[in-house]
Design a protein around this motif. Structure first.
Motif, PDB file in Angstrom:
ATOM      1  N   LYS B 146       0.808  -1.215   0.000  1.00  0.00           N
ATOM      2  CA  LYS B 146       0.000   0.000   0.000  1.00  0.00           C
ATOM      3  C   LYS B 146       0.847   1.273   0.000  1.00  0.00           C
ATOM      4  O   LYS B 146       1.870   1.348   0.680  1.00  0.00           O
ATOM      5  N   SER B 147       0.366   2.281  -0.713  1.00  0.00           N
ATOM      6  CA  SER B 147       0.965   3.608  -0.668  1.00  0.00           C
ATOM      7  C   SER B 147       0.500   4.321   0.607  1.00  0.00           C
ATOM      8  O   SER B 147      -0.430   3.873   1.279  1.00  0.00           O
ATOM      9  N   GLU B 148       1.105   5.442   0.901  1.00  0.00           N
ATOM     10  CA  GLU B 148       0.692   6.204   2.093  1.00  0.00           C
ATOM     11  C   GLU B 148      -0.761   6.648   1.979  1.00  0.00           C
ATOM     12  O   GLU B 148      -1.495   6.670   2.966  1.00  0.00           O
ATOM     13  N   ARG B 149      -1.159   7.010   0.769  1.00  0.00           N
ATOM     14  CA  ARG B 149      -2.539   7.437   0.553  1.00  0.00           C
ATOM     15  C   ARG B 149      -3.497   6.279   0.852  1.00  0.00           C
ATOM     16  O   ARG B 149      -4.537   6.458   1.496  1.00  0.00           O
ATOM     17  N   GLU B 150      -3.142   5.093   0.393  1.00  0.00           N
ATOM     18  CA  GLU B 150      -4.002   3.932   0.652  1.00  0.00           C
ATOM     19  C   GLU B 150      -4.071   3.613   2.143  1.00  0.00           C
ATOM     20  O   GLU B 150      -5.141   3.286   2.667  1.00  0.00           O
ATOM     21  N   ILE B 151      -2.937   3.717   2.818  1.00  0.00           N
ATOM     22  CA  ILE B 151      -2.927   3.441   4.264  1.00  0.00           C
ATOM     23  C   ILE B 151      -3.810   4.449   4.993  1.00  0.00           C
ATOM     24  O   ILE B 151      -4.570   4.091   5.900  1.00  0.00           O
ATOM     25  N   ALA B 152      -3.768   5.705   4.543  1.00  0.00           N
ATOM     26  CA  ALA B 152      -4.628   6.727   5.166  1.00  0.00           C
ATOM     27  C   ALA B 152      -6.104   6.383   4.949  1.00  0.00           C
ATOM     28  O   ALA B 152      -6.937   6.570   5.843  1.00  0.00           O
ATOM     29  N   HIS B 153      -6.428   5.877   3.757  1.00  0.00           N
ATOM     30  CA  HIS B 153      -7.817   5.471   3.486  1.00  0.00           C
ATOM     31  C   HIS B 153      -8.246   4.335   4.416  1.00  0.00           C
ATOM     32  O   HIS B 153      -9.343   4.345   4.973  1.00  0.00           O
ATOM     33  N   ILE B 154      -7.379   3.334   4.548  1.00  0.00           N
ATOM     34  CA  ILE B 154      -7.721   2.177   5.388  1.00  0.00           C
ATOM     35  C   ILE B 154      -7.886   2.616   6.842  1.00  0.00           C
ATOM     36  O   ILE B 154      -8.814   2.195   7.543  1.00  0.00           O
ATOM     37  N   GLU B 155      -6.995   3.521   7.268  1.00  0.00           N
ATOM     38  CA  GLU B 155      -7.072   4.031   8.638  1.00  0.00           C
ATOM     39  C   GLU B 155      -8.391   4.773   8.855  1.00  0.00           C
ATOM     40  O   GLU B 155      -9.024   4.639   9.908  1.00  0.00           O
ATOM     41  N   GLU B 156      -8.811   5.543   7.864  1.00  0.00           N
ATOM     42  CA  GLU B 156     -10.074   6.285   7.961  1.00  0.00           C
ATOM     43  C   GLU B 156     -11.242   5.309   8.154  1.00  0.00           C
ATOM     44  O   GLU B 156     -12.147   5.546   8.954  1.00  0.00           O
ATOM     45  N   THR B 157     -11.208   4.209   7.409  1.00  0.00           N
ATOM     46  CA  THR B 157     -12.278   3.209   7.555  1.00  0.00           C
ATOM     47  C   THR B 157     -12.210   2.550   8.935  1.00  0.00           C
ATOM     48  O   THR B 157     -13.247   2.276   9.551  1.00  0.00           O
ATOM     49  N   GLN B 158     -10.982   2.306   9.416  1.00  0.00           N
ATOM     50  CA  GLN B 158     -10.857   1.686  10.733  1.00  0.00           C
ATOM     51  C   GLN B 158     -11.367   2.634  11.828  1.00  0.00           C
ATOM     52  O   GLN B 158     -11.965   2.166  12.807  1.00  0.00           O
ATOM     53  N   ARG B 159     -11.206   3.948  11.656  1.00  0.00           N
ATOM     54  CA  ARG B 159     -11.764   4.897  12.643  1.00  0.00           C
ATOM     55  C   ARG B 159     -13.288   4.743  12.699  1.00  0.00           C
ATOM     56  O   ARG B 159     -13.882   4.724  13.771  1.00  0.00           O
ATOM     57  N   ALA B 160     -13.917   4.652  11.515  1.00  0.00           N
ATOM     58  CA  ALA B 160     -15.375   4.466  11.475  1.00  0.00           C
ATOM     59  C   ALA B 160     -15.740   3.133  12.133  1.00  0.00           C
ATOM     60  O   ALA B 160     -16.738   3.029  12.858  1.00  0.00           O
ATOM     61  N   ASN B 161     -14.918   2.128  11.895  1.00  0.00           N
ATOM     62  CA  ASN B 161     -15.137   0.801  12.468  1.00  0.00           C
ATOM     63  C   ASN B 161     -15.138   0.880  14.004  1.00  0.00           C
ATOM     64  O   ASN B 161     -15.982   0.281  14.678  1.00  0.00           O
ATOM     65  N   GLU B 162     -14.190   1.633  14.530  1.00  0.00           N
ATOM     66  CA  GLU B 162     -14.110   1.762  15.999  1.00  0.00           C
ATOM     67  C   GLU B 162     -15.349   2.455  16.552  1.00  0.00           C
ATOM     68  O   GLU B 162     -15.849   2.088  17.620  1.00  0.00           O
ATOM     69  N   GLU B 163     -15.843   3.466  15.824  1.00  0.00           N
ATOM     70  CA  GLU B 163     -17.077   4.139  16.260  1.00  0.00           C
ATOM     71  C   GLU B 163     -18.224   3.137  16.310  1.00  0.00           C
ATOM     72  O   GLU B 163     -19.029   3.134  17.237  1.00  0.00           O
TER      73      GLU B 163
END
Lengths: 391, 391
Positions: B146-163
């Motif tokens: 993954k590129s940094e941009r892709e990792i940021a996208h995955i992290e964004e989804t994981q934040r929603a997941n935690e909510e």
């Protein structure tokens, strides 16, 4: 008692192949249709001699036995999968197992759907199995004719759809107009906000959606634009919802056009004409008529008033810039096609009828119902007022 | 500036083919990855000489030009699509257009992904184009890093997941216990009800889910069982959420285990062991280590306490009955594999680590985090307590 498919059997006879073979995950509609089994991972379905059999992983075996339409379920390990997987990429080992599964069933030639993976086709051919792809899309034609059970499933999804449409209508109704755009609860009411409420309403009825259209202004004229930002007052808002039931996996489809405030005379004229076209389509719809004839009836109405259609100009973006309708079932777009070159309709086809008028840069209107074709006409699966919804 | 793919280019050189060709709809992750374009209908993506070009229908043309990663967008009508479509099934005409599109680009041979449609492969071969399927799954390997941009996208989804996980935890916390099952607002609290609230919480953050696991009792031990009916008190409830962001299309994945009431000593022991295995996996995880080595670290912990694993018994349903983890990206399950035979890890791989212990008929526990592999270890993308959540 699993269903049988005489049309599929006679196609196999005509093409002189021993079976119809699918490899895909359970999300693939052909696979789900033939197997009755939904799984996240790839598996194999064979239709031969009127019977369906499955080849699944060990992980899926128990559930496939219980949930699928057939008792004939085999697992990879019966065909030395583990021994093969130690010598090569396990994904490739599975393809060799499929060849052994076919050999075991005495199958020397198969018809496969157009989407069948090239990788597996090539491995099977290397193993001496004749693989022919289905140039007539016969399984698509089989799936197009719905059983009573399938029609009941589609109707159930359409009921949920109507509930969601009513939720959207209620939002528009409760909205106030400020500076030409809709406001609700002291916030600008956007396409995105209405879409979210529609999705929640669907969820509450065990339905999901991948997308839906809530488009006002110029966006309403762009076919593949779902709409975004503030909703405009005194202009048409197209809401097109095509949910899928999570349990049955059958789709429904419906569109209505709303105006918050005052529709212009022009929009009212467009809508009346679209409604006239809708009625012309319904008057034409019945088994034995071609999809093209239904599309012709709609084009006739629009062209008589001077609007372009795809029949007069296949690249037009103004006027009636799409075809009259499409089949709905396990896919939201499937056979038959109510369009130029559209095939003959059969009793049990479930189709949309969705005439509309558009002008790029301005907007558009559309009405869409979902209907079952019958021998002497149709049965409408949609119960929602078809007038321009001025709220 | 569209991304380039040196690994893909060198694979084409090695296999001596002129380009990498994909035909699928935009839901196909390979297609979306290479094209940057999401569309409901089929289109074609070609990677050749370091550049990406697309072949789309007239309906998609404007949007593909605007939204995709490339300016090199061609449309069907440039290759006499309409003339061809009058003489044959339009679906088949498109395949001939693809052959013309390749000829126009000077392409005589292509590598295609394993899932490439047999129908198009056969038509291209008839037209003299050499079609070889990608037996090494090179695009899968490219996508895994993954590129940094892709990792940021995955992290964004994981934040929603935690909510969403917090919403579920709150429901369990507020529930009361009656007759051994959870109740909330005077109703029995079911797997289905919690799942619906999770999905709504995800929606509110622009994420969707096709399914998620909320399973108590025996269901928690069955890998592919999402759970149904009343949630049991004093027993582990496994919640495994794997949402996808609607805008970026990247997934995330996380599991936590909850007990409403009093966990038994046995469940606490299981959980401690699973947590020990989780820490052993994290201590092993880094670039250059194999996925098998990480799985070995987990199996060592469980086997030392006498529990079966897939390493000791590949058909076990008790003990640690799945592998340690998998890649996550545009697909929820993708390369690499933290499993026996798992490949070497590279910096930029995003993987789950998800040890668990199960007993058929009783239940199970699992912890799952999502991590980025780095040169000297990992970065954990998950921010949620990893203890057994007793609520």
């Amino acid at each position: 008692m699993p269903p049988t498919y005489p049309r599929l059997s006679s196609h196999l006879e005509q093409t002189n192949t021993d079976g119809y073979l699918i490899e895909a995950d359970g999300d693939d509609s052909n696979q789900y249709y033939l197997s009755g089994y939904h799984a996240p991972d790839d598996f194999v379905t064979l239709y031969a001699d009127g019977d369906v059999s499955l080849l699944v992983s060990g992980l899926e075996y128990t559930r496939a036995k219980a949930d699928s339409d057939t008792d004939a379920v085999r697992q990879l390990s019966e065909f030395d999968y583990w021994e093969k997987a130690e010598k090569m990429d396990p994904r490739n080992a599975r393809k060799l197992v499929t060849a052994d599964f076919l050999a075991d069933a005495g199958i020397e030639s198969v018809t496969v759907p157009a989407s069948f993976p090239t990788s597996t086709a090539d491995v099977l051919r290397d193993q001496g199995i004749d693989v022919v792809w289905d140039e007539e899309y016969v399984l698509t034609a089989v799936r197009a004719v719905k059983s009573e059970r399938e029609i009941a499933h589609i109707e159930e999804t359409q009921r949920a759809n109507e509930e969601a449409m009513a939720v959207a209508e209620d939002l528009l109704e409760r909205a106030a107009v400020e500076d030409g755009v809709l406001h609700l609860d002291n916030e600008v009411l956007t396409s995105e906000a209405v879409r979210e409420r529609i999705e929640i309403a669907l969820l509450e009825q065990e339905c999901g959606m991948s997308d839906c259209i809530v488009a006002s202004g110029a966006a309403a004229a762009r076919g593949h634009d779902s709409g975004s930002g503030p909703l405009e007052a005194n202009a048409p808002i197209i809401i097109d919802i095509f949910p899928r039931h999570k349990r049955t996996r059958y789709f429904a489809d419906m569109t209505r056009t709303f105006v918050k405030g005052e529709p212009s005379d022009r929009i009212e004229e467009w809508y009346e004409l679209a409604h006239e076209a809708y009625e012309a389509a319904l008057a034409t719809l019945q088994a034995g008529v071609s999809g093209e004839a239904v599309d012709d009836a709609v084009c006739d109405v629009f062209e008589a008033e001077g609007y372009p259609t795809l029949r007069t100009d296949r690249s037009t973006t103004d006027g009636f810039n799409h075809s009259t309708g499409h089949g709905v079932g396990l896919d939201v777009h499937e056979a038959p096609h109510l369009a130029q070159q559209g095939e003959e309709l059969e009793a049990g086809h479930v189709v949309t009828v969705e005439p509309g008028l558009y002008e790029q840069g301005t907007g558009g209107v559309r009405i869409e119902d979902l209907l079952v074709v019958t021998d002497d006409g149709y049965e409408n699966l949609t119960e929602y007022p078809t007038d321009l919804r001025v709220v």
